[in-house]
Design an enzyme around this catalytic site. Structure first.
Site, PDB file in Angstrom:
ATOM      1  N   ASP A   1      -4.493  -5.310  -8.467  1.00 16.48           N
ATOM      2  CA  ASP A   1      -4.631  -4.962  -7.033  1.00 16.48           C
ATOM      3  C   ASP A   1      -4.830  -3.376  -7.368  1.00 16.48           C
ATOM      4  O   ASP A   1      -4.885  -2.965  -8.427  1.00 16.48           O
ATOM      5  CB  ASP A   1      -3.309  -5.314  -6.279  1.00 16.48           C
TER       6      ASP A   1
ATOM      7  N   HIS B   1       0.706  -1.088   0.046  1.00 17.83           N
ATOM      8  CA  HIS B   1      -0.085  -0.025   0.054  1.00 17.83           C
ATOM      9  C   HIS B   1       0.955   1.196   0.154  1.00 17.83           C
ATOM     10  O   HIS B   1       0.564   2.289  -0.295  1.00 17.83           O
ATOM     11  CB  HIS B   1      -0.982   0.004   1.293  1.00 17.83           C
TER      12      HIS B   1
END
Length: 535
Positions: free
Chosen positions: A287, A214
């Protein structure tokens, strides 16, 4: 065009190129968006011919913001709001949308007041009993379908073989490839029975990294042969058995692509390895494309989406720039490439909107299943049976630490043994130290404030020191209601008895109490190796 789904033959002849490319985009939808933001997404769906949306709780909790940069506002009516928004967004779409969500442990991963099932690491502790894992997959699938969701972006097929992993950890079934394969396969079988779409993730394997994708780009520095034998093993086997989609993670793997590109934009990883070598013919989904591992490297709007598409990506999840991405793909991609991805996405839609095989209106109960899972996962990490007999005789300190939603375990002990429950708050540390001095027998219930390892799972350094002091006592029975990786920040070497319960659900607390009084066994086995204590 109306809101019913055309056949592929009808769609491919009637849709324009920009409509086909729009079908490859999955922007994020947020439960707690303002009316202005909802209307903005409706406009995007209408004008860009968006093919799918993925639901998150709120902008503050999604992807790059989940580390707590923004306050997460909880919404008691999230489930009703979810269904309302799905209805609105479907009405805005000329072509029916695929509705996706991450529901690895149920809708509760994103939505308040919805059924929550155990984390993958808890299921990984269960020895055999794959029928229970299959039941979890089925019930999660049914929960999704009843909410109007077609696509559960799970399960995680990563082998969590790095205790320092900040993002996979408890989301993995464990650190052994065969057990990860077996559990993931059972989960997938259950989802298939419900009729929900699946996605194994995070290809080519996100387990052995200490970097959170992230926030930065993890590097997996292993040979291709090693990857094929371990990280890629569950993916290959599951692909051979048949899956709807594979989610590609933001990972740099030099042995597979020495350009430095993350897998998400890597032609060698997506097309050459996943498509050609492993033979995957389904949908390849990214993702979240807003994650810093990739987004910070593509400042020009649309270039990331185009790079992912040219690498072989079919569905651009959490694209923040669909209009620009569509434009760039249209201007740079060969028509046959666009058609191939469009055809794969349309096949998913045909499967999702078909009623064949779906079991609707079936009643089931969550609690009995969770109780069975609690019984089978309960794990003895440090065992000394004499400790139980010694602690249960006479006076002991009935202590809990952390942040339980509701501490039924300690309440039951207070009622059964007449030992007043004391909860440790940071404000009363000194009082607790004095109380501890008077008791050499302790039943300790550990409720980690956080499931993720950031900031010591939410424990302050002062509280950790006191926990370690208590664990060093001669007669201490400790129950951990949370992520077993918490044990890596504790000194467990002198603990008398330590039981891993994994979850703080009511059913798991009840089974823990049954174990304390001698009425429950510990058939579970820790599915990962911890770094601080090898037993």
């Amino acid at each position: 065009m109306n809101n019913s789904l055309l056949t592929y033959q009808e769609a491919t002849s009637q849709l324009t190129p920009d409509q086909k490319v729009g079908q490859l985009f999955m922007p994020a939808a947020f439960i707690n968006d303002s009316e202005e933001e909802v209307q903005g997404l409706e406009h995007l769906i209408r004008t860009q011919h968006i093919g799918a949306i993925c639901f998150f709780h709120s902008r503050a909790s999604a992807a790059t913001n989940f580390e707590g940069k923004k306050k997460v506002v909880y919404n008691e009516n999230s489930y009703d709001r979810l269904k309302q928004l799905i209805d609105r967004y479907q009405k805005a779409a000329k072509i029916p949308l695929l509705i996706a969500i991450d529901a690895e442990w149920g809708l509760a991963m994103r939505i308040e007041n919805t059924p929550q099932y155990p984390y993958a690491i808890t299921l990984g502790a269960i020895q055999g009993n794959e029928d229970l894992i299959e039941q979890v997959g089925w019930q999660i699938g049914m929960d999704c379908l009843q909410a109007g969701i077609h696509w559960n972006l799970s399960p995680v097929a990563d082998i969590n073989n790095n205790p320092e992993n900040p993002v996979i950890g408890y989301r993995s079934f464990g650190d052994h490839k065969e057990k990860v394969l077996s559990k993931a396969n059972a989960y997938l079988k259950g989802m298939a029975k419900s009729g929900i779409l699946n996605s194994i993730k995070h290809f080519p394997g996100h387990g052995d990294t200490a970097t959170d994708s992230h926030l930065g780009l993890p590097v997996i520095d292993k040979s291709k042969q090693t990857l094929l034998q371990n990280e890629l093993y569950p993916f290959k086997r599951l692909i051979d058995q048949g899956v709807d989609s594979v989610m590609v993670g933001h990972l740099s793997v030099p042995a597979l692509d020495d350009s430095g590109n993350p897998a998400t934009t890597s032609y060698p990883i997506i097309t050459e390895l996943l498509r050609n070598e492993l033979g995957f013919e389904g949908v390849v989904i990214s993702d979240a494309l807003n994650m810093h591992a990739v987004s910070k490297n593509y400042p020009e709007k649309g270039t990331l989406e185009a790079a992912a598409f040219h690498a072989g990506m079919d569905m651009m999840c959490f694209s923040e720039n669909p209009a620009e991405g569509i434009s760039q793909i249209l201007s740079s991609a060969a028509p046959e490439h666009i058609e191939a991805s469009f055809k794969r996405i349309w096949a998913l839609k045909e499967k999702a909107f078909s009623e064949k095989g779906k079991e609707n209106n079936i009643e089931y109960q969550l609690s009995p299943l969770n109780k069975k899972l609690a019984k089978q996962s309960l794990t003895s990490y440090i065992s000394n049976q004499d400790t139980f007999a010694q602690v249960r005789e006479g006076h002991f300190l009935n202590l809990s630490v952390g942040n339980p939603y509701k501490n039924l375990f300690s309440q039951k002990i207070e009622s059964a043994f007449d030992q007043k429950h004391v909860h440790l708050y940071p404000e009363i540390l000194e009082d607790m130290k004095n109380l501890q001095d008077g008791d050499q027998k302790v039943v300790l219930a550990l409720f980690p404030p956080a499931i993720k390892p950031k900031d010591n799972f939410g424990f302050s350094s002062e509280v950790l020191r006191l926990i370690n002091e208590i664990l060093s006592l001669k007669n201490t029975v400790a129950y951990l209601f949370g992520n077993p990786y918490v044990l890596d920040i504790l000194d467990c070497t002198k603990a008398s008895e330590l039981i891993i319960v994994y979850q703080n659900f009511q059913e798991f607390q009840e089974i823990a109490f049954e174990h304390f009084i001698g009425n429950a066994e510990t058939p579970g086995k820790l599915p990962v190796q911890l770094k601080t204590l090898q037993l």
